[in-house]
Design a protein around this motif. Structure first.
Motif, PDB file in Angstrom:
ATOM      1  N   PRO A 455     -22.306  -3.621  15.284  1.00 29.51           N
ATOM      2  CA  PRO A 455     -22.630  -3.966  13.895  1.00 29.51           C
ATOM      3  C   PRO A 455     -23.697  -5.043  13.778  1.00 29.51           C
ATOM      4  O   PRO A 455     -24.571  -4.955  12.919  1.00 29.51           O
ATOM      5  CB  PRO A 455     -21.301  -4.450  13.318  1.00 29.51           C
ATOM      6  CG  PRO A 455     -20.347  -4.544  14.433  1.00 29.51           C
ATOM      7  CD  PRO A 455     -20.883  -3.777  15.576  1.00 29.51           C
ATOM      8  N   GLY A 459     -26.601  -3.070  12.855  1.00 33.97           N
ATOM      9  CA  GLY A 459     -26.303  -3.203  11.424  1.00 33.97           C
ATOM     10  C   GLY A 459     -27.216  -4.186  10.708  1.00 33.97           C
ATOM     11  O   GLY A 459     -27.756  -3.880   9.641  1.00 33.97           O
ATOM     12  N   ARG A 462     -30.604  -2.754  10.248  1.00 37.84           N
ATOM     13  CA  ARG A 462     -30.666  -1.749   9.181  1.00 37.84           C
ATOM     14  C   ARG A 462     -30.644  -2.419   7.802  1.00 37.84           C
ATOM     15  O   ARG A 462     -31.320  -1.972   6.885  1.00 37.84           O
ATOM     16  CB  ARG A 462     -29.502  -0.758   9.313  1.00 37.84           C
ATOM     17  CG  ARG A 462     -29.514   0.039  10.608  1.00 37.84           C
ATOM     18  CD  ARG A 462     -30.667   1.024  10.679  1.00 37.84           C
ATOM     19  NE  ARG A 462     -30.744   1.674  11.973  1.00 37.84           N
ATOM     20  CZ  ARG A 462     -31.717   1.476  12.870  1.00 37.84           C
ATOM     21  NH1 ARG A 462     -32.725   0.668  12.597  1.00 37.84           N
ATOM     22  NH2 ARG A 462     -31.705   2.091  14.025  1.00 37.84           N
ATOM     23  N   LEU A 482     -25.503   0.505  -0.522  1.00 39.73           N
ATOM     24  CA  LEU A 482     -25.563   0.632   0.930  1.00 39.73           C
ATOM     25  C   LEU A 482     -25.574  -0.750   1.594  1.00 39.73           C
ATOM     26  O   LEU A 482     -24.888  -0.982   2.586  1.00 39.73           O
ATOM     27  CB  LEU A 482     -26.831   1.413   1.309  1.00 39.73           C
ATOM     28  CG  LEU A 482     -26.831   2.101   2.663  1.00 39.73           C
ATOM     29  CD1 LEU A 482     -25.644   3.029   2.811  1.00 39.73           C
ATOM     30  CD2 LEU A 482     -28.130   2.883   2.863  1.00 39.73           C
ATOM     31  N   GLU A 485     -22.070  -2.155   1.387  1.00 40.57           N
ATOM     32  CA  GLU A 485     -21.143  -1.535   2.330  1.00 40.57           C
ATOM     33  C   GLU A 485     -21.417  -2.031   3.744  1.00 40.57           C
ATOM     34  O   GLU A 485     -20.512  -2.420   4.480  1.00 40.57           O
ATOM     35  CB  GLU A 485     -21.262  -0.008   2.267  1.00 40.57           C
ATOM     36  CG  GLU A 485     -20.119   0.648   3.031  1.00 40.57           C
ATOM     37  CD  GLU A 485     -20.407   2.082   3.449  1.00 40.57           C
ATOM     38  OE1 GLU A 485     -21.089   2.801   2.697  1.00 40.57           O
ATOM     39  OE2 GLU A 485     -19.952   2.468   4.535  1.00 40.57           O
ATOM     40  N   LEU A 486     -22.696  -2.036   4.094  1.00 40.60           N
ATOM     41  CA  LEU A 486     -23.072  -2.452   5.437  1.00 40.60           C
ATOM     42  C   LEU A 486     -22.730  -3.930   5.656  1.00 40.60           C
ATOM     43  O   LEU A 486     -22.230  -4.315   6.717  1.00 40.60           O
ATOM     44  CB  LEU A 486     -24.567  -2.206   5.624  1.00 40.60           C
ATOM     45  CG  LEU A 486     -25.114  -2.033   7.026  1.00 40.60           C
ATOM     46  CD1 LEU A 486     -24.229  -1.145   7.855  1.00 40.60           C
ATOM     47  CD2 LEU A 486     -26.527  -1.472   6.963  1.00 40.60           C
ATOM     48  N   HIS A 489     -19.134  -4.263   6.175  1.00 41.70           N
ATOM     49  CA  HIS A 489     -18.799  -3.668   7.467  1.00 41.70           C
ATOM     50  C   HIS A 489     -19.113  -4.629   8.605  1.00 41.70           C
ATOM     51  O   HIS A 489     -18.307  -4.855   9.504  1.00 41.70           O
ATOM     52  CB  HIS A 489     -19.585  -2.361   7.637  1.00 41.70           C
ATOM     53  CG  HIS A 489     -19.347  -1.705   8.959  1.00 41.70           C
ATOM     54  ND1 HIS A 489     -20.204  -1.888  10.021  1.00 41.70           N
ATOM     55  CD2 HIS A 489     -18.360  -0.901   9.401  1.00 41.70           C
ATOM     56  CE1 HIS A 489     -19.741  -1.207  11.062  1.00 41.70           C
ATOM     57  NE2 HIS A 489     -18.634  -0.601  10.709  1.00 41.70           N
ATOM     58  N   ARG A 491     -19.463  -7.852   8.450  1.00 37.89           N
ATOM     59  CA  ARG A 491     -18.601  -9.019   8.355  1.00 37.89           C
ATOM     60  C   ARG A 491     -17.222  -8.714   8.955  1.00 37.89           C
ATOM     61  O   ARG A 491     -16.628  -9.538   9.637  1.00 37.89           O
ATOM     62  CB  ARG A 491     -18.451  -9.397   6.877  1.00 37.89           C
ATOM     63  CG  ARG A 491     -17.720 -10.682   6.656  1.00 37.89           C
ATOM     64  CD  ARG A 491     -17.493 -10.888   5.182  1.00 37.89           C
ATOM     65  NE  ARG A 491     -18.541 -11.670   4.571  1.00 37.89           N
ATOM     66  CZ  ARG A 491     -18.555 -11.997   3.287  1.00 37.89           C
ATOM     67  NH1 ARG A 491     -17.608 -11.569   2.484  1.00 37.89           N
ATOM     68  NH2 ARG A 491     -19.520 -12.727   2.791  1.00 37.89           N
TER      69      ARG A 491
END
Lengths: 592, 365
Positions: A455, A459, A462, A482, A485-486, A489, A491
């Motif tokens: 991530p 992540g 991204r 997005l 959410e990312l 995710h 975290r």
């Protein structure tokens, strides 16, 4: 004439960079050529002192005559002769060089505990430290306190880890004391890597003995005989002064075998970090000392159980250790009462950004953000309006104006979506784009990810790509969702603190400044007119008088127009550098 | 021992076992990419996240000790969503060339992508591109396919004790490489290849020889007396790969010879039948000193015989020599390629049957 004269020249990194060492030697030359040192009735000395926080005014020089202090700002070596002649010899201070009201506002509203010696004593001289009560606390701890008593004092002082996570220091020490092992380590984390943060640096450069004394007390409390100070190699002055301090301590019998005449030995070494941000993370730091790649390792064990080379290790931040001698001397109650119910004492912050007074400040925990920005910081620069305060460095978040009355402490900052972190504070005003700010911090964290866990490695990259898309005008519907959410995710799933906190700048700005994201995506506009791809420069023809300043300044030849008639900017050629905007004295150029 | 509950089932495991160990004991599938039971815990892929009752957020099961009374959930909609997003992230930085990848069908990442049905990826973005620089004959590295699970680094360091590779750089540019990014120059045991979950590390000689439908033949490595168990991957009567299974005496580990040194099997130069020398090659006078002290197959004339004939011939000659010149005229030299038992029998034979102590072993000099 029986005068006691002391001259204190700022020689922190800021001071040295502004010529502090040259100013100091100019003073010393003046003193010796005037023969003051040789006169029995006069005592005159010039010292270097650590950073006092207000680096924007460097080189700062204090001239203290019979206890009366005058502070000068922006001193250059060639100004020394006049100060010496008029002030020191004749007693008439050079009024136009004396610091103004802002200097006193900046300092008087602070509570200096950790920074109390910075700017006062010579950091390269152990006797200067001893003269202000240095090593008394360590001697007290060795002479009359048991390890349990030391731990109790630290516990009841409510001191919490100043590196940012806020783990209670006393509890950490207690774990270190209770565990049995032939070898235990004490480590000081001086790997301060947040961009713009220089709290630990100032303490290590301005008061290195306080850090060492704190570590000696910790060694006694936990029964450890080996210690490391992990400092970034990018802090050469801190490394130099810490090494000098260690050498002086060894000569004085404060470090090495049989310290303070007891049979207790404590050996302290400096380990220079190679400049990876992630090495500020405890496990990565320990791997780095072990000679391995600085990558966080899973916390199957607490460091107090298995840390450096799998031995029990107590690791604290520079500021945490520097607090210890004061707590031992002044008592736990004194320290606890300085702060809030949940966390005692003071915290050093580096205040920067769009605020009038930037620099290093120390305030008791529990003051409000408003006090920091508007009292100590002197408010927003240039009559603009406050937009947000970014705290906690790249791992922190942005706090909007509605939370300005939040009291500073670990929990309350977390509640509003930011963190205390190691103490960075960047003030943002109406000309700051929040999307761009989030992008700036994420650029840093994604590049500093150690690459171990998915991530954080992919992540954050991204997320940065999405932000780049948004700020360049290519944002799409759904990008905000997005990002959210990312962010959640990363975290939730990252291995270490770097990843877990990396999305904070994005998530907090999404929480409070969502409309800015929306106008970037939907209207392709940057409300603060910062994002280059979304702004256009144009000339207000009714104001432009055709002076040609913009035309001369433009590096791309994008400004057209005859002299004394309104000019025009060719949007095809304009590279949006903003030079014309700055060059125009009539505010005839606008950016939208 | 500690007892905990996983997905409602009770399990008792030894102290210091991880939650993942406990779940595996119950045969509960938790996806992993960086975990290897013989290597130190890593916690990098973040796929093995689980929920523990009372914990504020999911934790990695591979790096969490099982504790008495823990209540664990290994699959929930939120966990599956986290795993799916993590997989999407990994795949966003991975080539989509499974069709031609050496490891297709035997790739953990491909398998997980299949299970989670990831067809579209919401996170397409920059990918790592590397120039290839492998001149060695054994290990092919396609680092774009590397998912940085670190198993190769750990096996090289912890099991093999070599440390030929490690992580370098930071952020998305993190990669695994030899020091100073030089070409791989190690002992080529290929242990890294054996643990790589994707097609990043493969055997060079495997290329384009076939990926599935091969016959697996269990055998013992002929190279030394360790007797490592090999699994030969045979396709159309040709060995195209060698591996070893974890539940063998060698725990699945192999060396460079065992893993990559199978080229001799199909070599045309290989002796497949016993040969008896009948005469020196024409023009070679055995009484004159030779350039080479060794006779090769080209220097002599040989007759192909059956094993019975060959053994009879040896027995006769040994008997004759012993009778004519005494036992000490015979010496025996055995090989490190033989097993311990074979070596024992050989010295027994030389001492008890021939009657001499002239017996030695190639590993002594």
């Amino acid at each position: 004439m029986n005068k006691d004269i002391a001259i204190k020249v700022c020689a922190g990194t800021g001071g040295v960079a502004s010529g502090g060492e040259e100013v100091l030697s100019a003073f010393r030359n003046s003193i010796s050529s005037a023969g003051l040192e040789a006169t029995i009735y006069e005592k005159c000395s010039a010292h270097r002192v650590g950073c006092r926080g207000f680096c924007a005014k460097d080189v700062l020089v204090d001239v203290i005559i019979n206890g009366e202090k005058t502070t000068y700002k922006h001193i250059k070596p060639d100004m020394v002769a006049r100060i010496f002649d008029e002030h020191i010899m004749k007693g008439n201070p050079v009024t136009e060089w004396i610091v103004g009201e802002a200097y006193f506002n900046f300092h008087n509203k602070q509570t200096k505990v950790v920074l109390s010696h910075c700017g006062e004593i010579d950091p390269e001289d152990i006797n200067a430290y001893i003269a202000v009560g240095g090593y008394k606390a360590a001697k007290k701890a060795f002479a009359s306190m048991s390890p349990e008593e030391i731990v109790d004092v630290v516990k009841s002082s409510n001191l919490r880890g100043r590196g940012g996570a806020g783990f209670p220091t006393g509890i950490k020490w207690e774990l270190g004391l209770r565990i049995e092992s032939d070898i235990k380590y004490v480590i000081c984390n001086g790997d301060e890597g947040d961009p713009g943060a220089f709290m630990d640096r100032s303490v290590m450069e301005g008061d290195p003995h306080a850090v060492i004394e704190g570590m000696i007390i910790c060694a006694k409390a936990t029964g450890s005989h080996h210690g490391y100070i992990y400092v970034r190699a990018e802090y050469p002055l801190a490394v130099k002064r810490l090494q000098m301090a260690i050498d002086q301590c060894k000569q004085s019998g404060f470090l090495g075998n049989n310290i303070f005449g007891t049979d207790f030995g404590f050996d302290l070494k400096i380990f220079q970090g190679a400049g990876a941000f992630v090495c500020g993370e405890a496990t990565a730091l320990m791997r780095s000392i072990e000679g391995k790649r600085g990558m966080p390792t899973p916390k199957l064990w607490r460091s107090a159980e298995k840390g450096l080379w799998d031995k029990p290790t107590v690791l604290n931040n520079v500021e945490t250790f520097a607090n210890i001698p004061r707590i031992i001397m002044n008592g736990a109650n004194w320290y606890r009462n300085l702060g809030t119910d949940r966390s005692g004492g003071t915290k050093v912050f580096s205040l920067s950004g769009k605020v009038k007074n930037t620099g290093l400040i120390e305030v008791p925990l529990g003051v409000t953000l408003r006090d920091i920005i508007f009292d100590i910081g002197g408010g927003i620069e240039g009559e603009k309006s406050f937009k947000a305060l970014q705290t906690g460095g790249p791992s922190g978040g942005c706090i909007p104006a509605e939370f300005l009355d939040t009291e500073v402490d670990y929990e309350s900052l977390a509640q509003v979506g930011s963190i205390m972190g190691s103490g960075g504070m960047v003030v943002l005003d109406e000309t700051s784009c929040m999307v761009n700010t989030a992008k700036f911090f994420l650029e840093f964290t994604q590049a500093e990810s150690c690459g171990k866990c998915t991530p954080c490695r992919i992540g954050t990259k991204r997320m940065l790509e999405i932000l780049e898309r948004i700020t360049s005008g290519n944002g799409k519907e759904g990008d905000i969702e997005l990002l959210e959410e990312l962010g959640h995710h990363i975290r939730a799933t990252s291995l270490c603190g770097l990843g877990m906190t990396a999305p904070n700048p994005v998530l907090s700005t999404l929480r409070y400044f969502r409309n800015e994201y929306e106008s970037h995506i939907r209207d392709k506009k940057c409300p603060a007119a910062v994002c280059k791809d979304l702004i256009t420069y144009s000339v207000l023809e009714e104001i432009c008088n055709g002076c040609g300043a913009c035309k001369r300044a433009c590096p791309a030849d994008a400004v057209r127009g005859k002299r004394k008639s309104p000019h025009r900017i060719d949007p095809e050629i304009c590279i949006k550098c903003g030079t014309c905007f700055d060059a125009c004295k009539f505010k005839a150029i606008i950016k939208i | 021992m500690v007892t905990l509950k996983i997905d409602g089932k009770k399990v008792t495991v030894r102290k210091l076992s991880t939650v993942l160990d406990a779940a595996r004991k119950l045969d509960i599938p938790i996806p992993t990419l960086c975990h290897h039971p013989e290597l130190s815990p890593f916690g990098g892929c973040r796929l093995c996240l689980i929920e523990i009752k009372g914990y504020p957020k999911p934790v990695a099961s591979c790096t969490t000790f099982a504790k008495e009374g823990m209540e664990i959930i290994t699959a929930s909609p939120s966990l599956e969503k986290l795993r799916r997003t993590t997989l999407e992230l990994i795949l966003s930085d991975h080539p989509k060339d499974c069709m031609v990848c050496e490891r297709a069908g035997d790739c953990k990442l491909q398998e997980l992508a299949y299970f989670y049905g990831i067809r579209e990826n919401r996170f397409e973005g920059e990918r790592r591109i590397y120039t290839k620089k492998d001149n060695n004959p054994f290990v092919a590295r396609e680092m774009e396919k590397c998912i940085l699970c670190g198993q190769c680094v750990r096996i090289c360091d912890e099991i093999q004790g070599v440390g030929a590779i490690d992580f370098a750089y930071r952020g998305l540019k993190t990669k695994i490489c030899p020091p100073f990014e030089k070409d791989l120059d190690c002992e080529f045991c290929g242990q890294c290849v054996s643990v790589c979950p994707t097609g990043a590390l493969t055997g060079k000689m495997w290329a384009h020889k076939g990926r599935q439908n091969f016959k697996e033949v269990e055998t013992v490595c002929p190279y030394c007396g360790c007797g490592c168990n090999l699994t030969l991957h045979v396709w159309r009567n040709e060995v195209i790969r060698v591996s070893s299974k974890e539940d063998t005496i060698n725990e699945g580990w192999l060396c460079a010879k065992g893993r990559f040194g199978y080229g001799f099997i199909h070599s045309p130069d290989r002796l497949a039948k016993p040969l008896i020398r009948t005469a020196p090659k024409e023009g070679v006078d055995l009484n004159k000193p030779q350039n080479s002290s060794r006779f090769t197959i080209h220097d002599s004339q040989f007759k192909e015989v059956s094993w019975d004939e060959a053994l009879d011939y040896i027995a006769v000659k040994l008997k004759e020599t012993k009778e004519k010149y005494g036992s000490d005229a015979v010496g025996g030299l055995s090989s490190a390629r033989c097993t311990n038992e074979e070596n024992y029998l050989f010295q027994k034979f030389i001492r008890a049957v021939i009657g001499t102590n002239n017996v030695d072993h190639c590993a002594r000099y």
